[in-house]
Design a protein around this motif. Structure first.
Motif, PDB file in Angstrom:
ATOM      1  N   SER A 114     -16.419 -37.284  55.022  1.00 23.91           N
ATOM      2  CA  SER A 114     -17.728 -36.802  55.448  1.00 23.91           C
ATOM      3  C   SER A 114     -17.559 -35.714  56.504  1.00 23.91           C
ATOM      4  O   SER A 114     -16.828 -35.875  57.482  1.00 23.91           O
ATOM      5  CB  SER A 114     -18.560 -37.942  56.021  1.00 23.91           C
ATOM      6  N   SER A 117     -23.823 -33.810  58.560  1.00 18.64           N
ATOM      7  CA  SER A 117     -24.992 -33.156  57.990  1.00 18.64           C
ATOM      8  C   SER A 117     -24.927 -31.647  58.202  1.00 18.64           C
ATOM      9  O   SER A 117     -24.482 -31.170  59.243  1.00 18.64           O
ATOM     10  CB  SER A 117     -26.259 -33.695  58.643  1.00 18.64           C
ATOM     11  N   PHE A 118     -25.395 -30.920  57.210  1.00 14.38           N
ATOM     12  CA  PHE A 118     -25.490 -29.463  57.312  1.00 14.38           C
ATOM     13  C   PHE A 118     -26.948 -29.036  57.427  1.00 14.38           C
ATOM     14  O   PHE A 118     -27.283 -27.873  57.269  1.00 14.38           O
ATOM     15  CB  PHE A 118     -24.843 -28.808  56.083  1.00 14.38           C
ATOM     16  N   ALA A 119     -27.837 -29.987  57.730  1.00 14.70           N
ATOM     17  CA  ALA A 119     -29.274 -29.725  57.794  1.00 14.70           C
ATOM     18  C   ALA A 119     -29.619 -28.638  58.809  1.00 14.70           C
ATOM     19  O   ALA A 119     -30.547 -27.866  58.605  1.00 14.70           O
ATOM     20  CB  ALA A 119     -30.028 -31.008  58.132  1.00 14.70           C
ATOM     21  N   LYS A 120     -28.854 -28.538  59.893  1.00 10.99           N
ATOM     22  CA  LYS A 120     -29.180 -27.534  60.921  1.00 10.99           C
ATOM     23  C   LYS A 120     -29.016 -26.099  60.401  1.00 10.99           C
ATOM     24  O   LYS A 120     -29.538 -25.174  60.981  1.00 10.99           O
ATOM     25  CB  LYS A 120     -28.328 -27.761  62.175  1.00 10.99           C
ATOM     26  N   TYR A 121     -28.314 -25.938  59.283  1.00 12.25           N
ATOM     27  CA  TYR A 121     -28.116 -24.601  58.717  1.00 12.25           C
ATOM     28  C   TYR A 121     -29.127 -24.274  57.625  1.00 12.25           C
ATOM     29  O   TYR A 121     -29.126 -23.175  57.072  1.00 12.25           O
ATOM     30  CB  TYR A 121     -26.714 -24.466  58.130  1.00 12.25           C
ATOM     31  N   ALA A 122     -29.997 -25.217  57.289  1.00  7.88           N
ATOM     32  CA  ALA A 122     -30.895 -25.065  56.145  1.00  7.88           C
ATOM     33  C   ALA A 122     -31.833 -23.874  56.255  1.00  7.88           C
ATOM     34  O   ALA A 122     -32.170 -23.249  55.263  1.00  7.88           O
ATOM     35  CB  ALA A 122     -31.703 -26.338  55.940  1.00  7.88           C
ATOM     36  N   ASP A 123     -32.264 -23.529  57.453  1.00  7.84           N
ATOM     37  CA  ASP A 123     -33.234 -22.441  57.621  1.00  7.84           C
ATOM     38  C   ASP A 123     -32.592 -21.093  57.917  1.00  7.84           C
ATOM     39  O   ASP A 123     -33.299 -20.100  58.081  1.00  7.84           O
ATOM     40  CB  ASP A 123     -34.221 -22.792  58.752  1.00  7.84           C
ATOM     41  N   GLU A 124     -31.282 -21.028  57.999  1.00 10.98           N
ATOM     42  CA  GLU A 124     -30.612 -19.765  58.306  1.00 10.98           C
ATOM     43  C   GLU A 124     -30.684 -18.816  57.110  1.00 10.98           C
ATOM     44  O   GLU A 124     -30.625 -19.235  55.958  1.00 10.98           O
ATOM     45  CB  GLU A 124     -29.141 -19.996  58.679  1.00 10.98           C
TER      46      GLU A 124
END
Length: 127
Positions: A114, A117-124
């Protein structure tokens, strides 16, 4: 007839066959007879039944048949699939293909790591 090596790769507008076929006369089994109908067609019903048993659910609408004819007039229908040209690079790069297959095998064996999470990059924005 011996062994036939097919090295040419037919190309279409958006797809391309990336698999080559190597067949030996010794691998063929006679499964029946067929005659030409009035429109010079041959029914392949018996052959499709054998293919379904051999390929299972892999025999679907995406399967095309490469048609090959030997010097002695024998006809070989080879089930093939085509891939989009933008994906063909993988099949032409043995090192990359080996890496992908290894990753799929390891994933199937539960050998996962693992990375969070890559969620913090979703809006880039992607450049």
């Amino acid at each position: 007839m011996g062994i036939t090596h097919i090295d040419t790769i037919p190309q279409w507008e958006h797809h391309q066959v990336v698999r080559t076929a190597t067949k030996s006369k010794d691998n063929f089994k006679r499964i029946g007879d067929a005659v030409l109908d009035e429109r010079k067609r041959i029914s392949l019903t018996k052959a499709i039944g054998v293919l379904k048993r051999a390929l299972g659910d892999k025999l679907d609408a995406d399967v095309r048949f490469g048609i090959y004819v030997s010097d002695s007039g024998q006809v070989l229908l080879s089930p093939e699939v085509s891939v989009p040209v933008h994906e063909a690079w993988l099949y032409r790069n043995p090192k990359a293909l080996k890496s992908v297959l290894k990753g799929l095998q390891e994933s199937g064996e539960g050998k996962l790591v693992s990375l969070g999470s890559f969620a913090k990059y979703a809006d880039e924005e992607i450049e």
